[in-house]
Design an enzyme around this catalytic site. Structure first.
Site, PDB file in Angstrom:
ATOM      1  N   HIS A 208       0.184  15.387   9.658  1.00  0.00           N
ATOM      2  CA  HIS A 208       0.649  15.398   9.664  1.00  0.00           C
ATOM      3  C   HIS A 208      -0.362  16.896  10.232  1.00  0.00           C
ATOM      4  CE1 HIS A 208       1.394  17.068   5.618  1.00  0.00           C
ATOM      5  NE2 HIS A 208       1.288  17.616   6.263  1.00  0.00           N
TER       6      HIS A 208
ATOM      7  N   ARG B 222       8.832  11.365  16.003  1.00  0.00           N
ATOM      8  CA  ARG B 222       8.493  11.032  14.594  1.00  0.00           C
ATOM      9  C   ARG B 222       9.242  12.490  13.797  1.00  0.00           C
ATOM     10  NH1 ARG B 222       2.870  11.066  16.470  1.00  0.00           N
ATOM     11  NH2 ARG B 222       1.889   9.328  15.570  1.00  0.00           N
TER      12      ARG B 222
ATOM     13  N   ARG C  78      12.074   7.463  15.228  1.00  0.00           N
ATOM     14  CA  ARG C  78      12.281   6.811  13.930  1.00  0.00           C
ATOM     15  C   ARG C  78      12.477   7.600  12.900  1.00  0.00           C
ATOM     16  NH1 ARG C  78       6.001   6.898  12.168  1.00  0.00           N
ATOM     17  NH2 ARG C  78       6.169   8.609  12.414  1.00  0.00           N
TER      18      ARG C  78
ATOM     19  N   GLU D  26       3.594  -1.418  10.565  1.00  0.00           N
ATOM     20  CA  GLU D  26       2.140  -0.723  10.203  1.00  0.00           C
ATOM     21  C   GLU D  26       1.391  -1.416   9.305  1.00  0.00           C
ATOM     22  OE1 GLU D  26       3.749   3.036  11.211  1.00  0.00           O
ATOM     23  OE2 GLU D  26       5.254   2.788   9.579  1.00  0.00           O
TER      24      GLU D  26
ATOM     25  N   ASN E 278      -1.647   2.726  13.182  1.00  0.00           N
ATOM     26  CA  ASN E 278      -2.775   4.210  12.709  1.00  0.00           C
ATOM     27  C   ASN E 278      -2.552   4.244  11.340  1.00  0.00           C
ATOM     28  OD1 ASN E 278      -2.827   5.220  15.103  1.00  0.00           O
ATOM     29  ND2 ASN E 278      -1.046   6.212  14.569  1.00  0.00           N
ATOM     30  N   ASP E 279      -1.604   3.365  11.034  1.00  0.00           N
ATOM     31  CA  ASP E 279      -1.249   2.810   9.121  1.00  0.00           C
ATOM     32  C   ASP E 279      -1.671   1.946   8.770  1.00  0.00           C
ATOM     33  OD1 ASP E 279      -0.243   5.737   7.575  1.00  0.00           O
ATOM     34  OD2 ASP E 279       1.301   5.153   9.624  1.00  0.00           O
TER      35      ASP E 279
ATOM     36  N   ARG F  11      -8.902   6.905   6.289  1.00  0.00           N
ATOM     37  CA  ARG F  11      -9.498   7.166   7.169  1.00  0.00           C
ATOM     38  C   ARG F  11     -10.185   9.516   6.633  1.00  0.00           C
ATOM     39  NH1 ARG F  11      -7.287   8.181  13.673  1.00  0.00           N
ATOM     40  NH2 ARG F  11      -5.678   7.570  13.095  1.00  0.00           N
TER      41      ARG F  11
ATOM     42  N   CYS G  55       2.471   2.078  19.265  1.00  0.00           N
ATOM     43  CA  CYS G  55       2.746   3.288  19.128  1.00  0.00           C
ATOM     44  C   CYS G  55       1.494   3.965  18.128  1.00  0.00           C
ATOM     45  CB  CYS G  55       4.066   3.750  19.238  1.00  0.00           C
ATOM     46  SG  CYS G  55       4.096   3.058  16.876  1.00  0.00           S
TER      47      CYS G  55
HETATM   48  C1  PEP Z   1       1.268   4.472  13.052  1.00  0.00           C
HETATM   49  O1  PEP Z   1       1.267   4.447  11.752  1.00  0.00           O
HETATM   50  O2  PEP Z   1       0.869   4.099  13.965  1.00  0.00           O
HETATM   51  C2  PEP Z   1       2.578   5.358  13.309  1.00  0.00           C
HETATM   52  C3  PEP Z   1       2.676   5.756  14.624  1.00  0.00           C
HETATM   53  O3  PEP Z   1       2.821   5.970  13.097  1.00  0.00           O
HETATM   54  P1  PEP Z   1       2.461   7.717  11.916  1.00  0.00           P
HETATM   55  O4  PEP Z   1       1.028   7.812  12.671  1.00  0.00           O
HETATM   56  O5  PEP Z   1       3.154   8.249  12.057  1.00  0.00           O
HETATM   57  O6  PEP Z   1       2.207   7.086  10.437  1.00  0.00           O
HETATM   58 MG    MG Z   2       1.984   4.979  10.007  1.00  0.00          MG
END
Ligand code: PEP
Ligand code: MG
Length: 761
Positions: free
Chosen positions: A381, A486, A522, A620, A643-644, A654, A691
């Site tokens: 974050h 987010r 979200r 995810e 990402n997750d 990562r 996303c």
């Molecule tokens: C993801 O996990 O790809 C996502 C968009 O959510 P965040 O990056 O907020 O975990």
């Molecule tokens: Mg995520």
């Protein structure tokens, strides 16, 4: 014969004896490159050595390239032809270097005229030692025999180089562990990028701006004792500084609220509260009355609070340490009576071990040029928020950078993750263009509203929003809507759960800013690496713990406040609500139950709201991929969070430097998961979008188009680039590209395929 490889190998063996006569390793290496270049009739021979601590290749000797670059040119593993040779631990021979997919132009080293390139890794067992690179102006100059000869030399040299290093240490009279590297030696620090952008400024260690507040309370102001002779005058100056500080903070608060409405309220509240706190300012007054100067009184009391806060076991109290330092500095600055000093970070680059999200917003609001954070524990974050705040951030683990004196000139390259100390004119010139457009946006071209591929397929491009400020950029860059808001950032930054009313106002502004376009909000995704201390949860393995939808379903009072706020804010809007970290259809159904209950409650209370929002699930987790057919039947839409998904599919965090390099969106398992989810959506007629960060990656976009993805949600600053790219792509090519990628079982096959197509994996 133009090259005498046998003689060369022999003479390199002889070189091993030379190093003992040398007083420095640089001289020895120079002998080596001179001799190899001569024997190979090569225009250039260079040696790069691997600096394990900084994880970077450093040019250590060259014949043929600009000698000034020695020690200054740094290559990441995998960067350029030499970096790739070390990454792949194999020789790379290029007939036309500039056309090679590995090629990267390194400015100012004078290599433009050399077409042939031969890079050979120097290794011992699994240890990477460096790279030997040869270049020649004639294309296709080096053959297979040359590559073999240099490989043989490299393996001979590897042992020598290791010995040389040890011997040089002994000759120099110290060992590796106590080696002190003088600051003058280090001009470039290579770290990782956390947020793009280029910044130039003077360094400042966080919390100790300009004039340092002495650490010990009793150190006081050295140039004047607590004589108390001018007590009334000191009291008058103190009160003047107090009110100047208060009005500065109030106007700062107002100024940032227009830009960062959702995360700005309360940003300076603890400063203001502390200022008004009788105990805080009262203690200062008492110190002055008992004989201290105003400045001594401020320093003494501030340090007392710093000690109290920093020793607390409570994270929320610890978080106040920086606030009180910040406030102390501002009070001292105002006491100096310098009207020009705003007490902010203009023209400065902050060096900090870590920052809290609230501090990050404040740093940006106080006009810091950039930020360098200690690599290691930086959570997602912080990186996401810095990007939204437009603050260039580099993560670096080299402690020497954090030891530079305050006021040192730094150039921070947030694209490459590099920090230059006291940069030379040539370096500044290279970055001048970026520095000139420091707002990061540059000259605006006409940006189209809608996007179509070359073969006229409609593609929808939406924006990911983290804080309200992003919505404005999304508008400017003509996003077709918001694909991911987010919502956790107001929760995280303000360090408290906002009330339903506060949330309603934030969500309503986001929705209104989109003028009727779809907005996907979200529900709060705290936990994991998005820590909200107020949740009071401490876990040994937060990534596998209490996060996302699990947190919400377990804390219905918090979840329902948010759902009610969302439904109310979404009145008359194209509202989509999205659930993070869904691992089962059951969770989706439970969440939907809460949403329906909230809508019924609002109706019973006579409160206007959107009673028919779409409710979607994020994909995810590998479990969600596995049941994507069932999820697609239950949900109104699916959105893939790569990402997750990459992290959980590959079992790679990562942010963990040991395994971070294994985080690969192009892993065959990830590619197959993406295809699977798209296919599930198609069969159930359930819209699927993406996303995660992968949605902004060029090769990934081509792959995703090829498997049927038509809706992408990306960071708003990326929209112009992607909108320019889409009309150049065709679905036909994309399908072929995707089909081919899906045939590979191995990562290296995929990476080579991507390289051949001009993409870096
Ligand atoms: C993801 O996990 O790809 C996502 C968009 O959510 P965040 O990056 O907020 O975990
Ligand atoms: Mg995520």
């Amino acid at each position: 014969m133009r090259k005498n490889n046998v003689e060369l190998i022999w003479s390199i063996g002889e070189l091993s004896g030379l190093f003992e006569k040398r007083t420095n390793m640089g001289g020895f290496l120079q002998d080596v490159v001179d001799r190899i270049a001569g024997h190979m009739e090569s225009d250039v021979c260079s040696i790069y050595l691997y600096d394990e601590e900084a994880d970077v290749l450093v040019l250590r000797a060259t014949r043929g390239l600009n000698p000034e670059s020695v020690g200054k040119v740094h290559l990441q593993i995998g960067e350029g032809i030499s970096g790739s040779a070390l990454k792949e631990l194999r020789p790379i021979r290029e007939a036309h270097a500039s056309k090679s997919p590995y090629f990267k132009a390194v400015p100012d080293i004078g290599e433009e005229q050399y077409e042939s390139f031969l890079a050979v890794p120097i290794k011992r067992g699994l240890n990477r030692i460096g790279v030997m690179s040869l270049q020649h102006h004639r294309p296709d100059f080096f053959d297979v025999q040359d590559a073999r000869a240099i490989q043989a030399i490299a393996s001979q040299l590897a042992a020598t180089l290791e010995n040389v290093e040890i011997l040089m240490e002994i000759h120099a009279g110290h060992t590796e562990t106590d080696r002190q590297v003088s600051q003058e030696d280090i001009r470039v620090f290579v770290g990782r990028s956390a947020s793009d952008g280029v910044a130039l400024g003077t360094s400042v260690s966080f919390g100790v701006r300009g004039e340092e507040l002495p650490v010990q309370p009793d150190m006081g102001d050295a140039d004047s004792g607590c004589t108390g002779e001018n007590r009334d005058e000191e009291l008058r100056r103190f009160h003047q500084s107090l009110s100047a500080t208060q009005s500065q903070l109030e106007s700062l608060q107002v100024a940032i609220e227009s830009d960062y409405a959702d995360v700005a309220s309360l940003i300076f509240s603890s400063h203001l509260l502390m200022l008004k706190d009788e105990q805080f300012s009262g203690e200062m007054v008492r110190e002055i009355e008992s004989g201290c100067t105003a400045k001594q009184a401020v320093i003494k009391v501030v340090n007392h609070y710093v000690q109290l806060f920093s020793q607390s076991k409570n994270a929320r109290v610890q978080e106040k340490t920086q606030d009180v330092k910040d406030l102390g500095h501002r009070l001292v600055t105002n006491l100096s009576g310098d009207a020009d000093v705003e007490g902010d970070y203009r023209g400065q680059i902050i060096l900090a071990a870590d920052v809290f999200p609230s501090e990050l917003v404040r740093i940006a609001a106080q006009h810091a040029e950039g930020l360098v954070l200690k690599d290691g524990g930086v959570t997602a974050h912080i990186a996401i928020l810095s990007r939204s705040l437009g603050l260039p951030v580099v993560l670096c683990k080299d402690a020497r950078l954090f030891a530079v004196a305050d006021g040192t000139r730094l150039l921070l390259d947030g694209y490459e993750g590099t920090v230059y100390v006291e940069p030379e004119e040539s370096v500044l010139a290279r970055f001048q263009q970026n520095l000139d457009r420091s707002d990061g946006r540059g000259v605006k071209k006409e940006i189209p509203e809608t996007s179509h591929t070359r073969d006229n397929q409609r593609v929808h491009l939406l924006a990911n929003i983290n804080i309200f400020h992003d919505a404005r950029i999304a508008q400017e860059n003509r996003a077709e809507g918001i694909g991911l808001y987010r919502s956790e950032f107001p929760f995280i930054v303000q360090n408290t759960f906002p009330t339903e009313e506060e949330q309603y106002r934030i969500y309503r502004s986001v929705i209104e800013s989109m003028n009727g376009r779809p907005v996907t909000l979200r529900t709060v995704d705290i936990g994991g690496d998005k820590l909200a201390p107020q949740s009071g949860v401490v876990e040994t393995n937060p990534f596998l713990g209490f996060r996302g939808i699990r947190f919400c379903l377990d804390r219905p009072e918090i979840f329902r406040d948010q759902l009610r706020a969302l439904l109310r804010a979404g009145l008359d809007a194209d509202l989509r609500i999205m659930l993070p970290m869904v691992s089962s259809v059951d969770e989706y159904i439970a969440a939907k139950g809460h949403l329906q209950d909230c809508s019924r409650e609002l109706t019973a209370e006579g409160i206007a709201h959107n009673a028919t929002p779409q409710l979607g699930a994020m994909v995810e987790l590998p479990s969600a991929v596995e049941i994507s057919h069932a999820l697609a039947k239950a949900a109104d839409f699916l959105s893939i969070g790569t990402n997750d998904l990459v992290m959980y599919t590959l079992g790679v965090d990562r942010t963990n430097e040991r395994v971070g390099h294994m985080y690969k969106p192009y892993h065959p398992a990830v590619l197959r998961s993406l295809r699977r989810v798209c296919e599930a959506g198609r069969q159930a007629r359930c819209p699927v979008s993406i996303c995660g960060d992968a949605a902004g990656d060029e090769a990934m976009i081509l792959f995703l188009l090829g498997i049927g993805m038509r809706t992408f949600s990306v960071e708003p600053r990326q929209l112009p680039r992607i909108k320019e790219m889409i009309p150049q792509l065709s679905i036909r090519d994309a399908r072929t590209f995707a089909r081919k990628l899906l045939t590979f079982d191995r990562i290296d096959q995929i990476e080579r395929f991507l390289s051949r197509h001009g993409y870096s994996a």
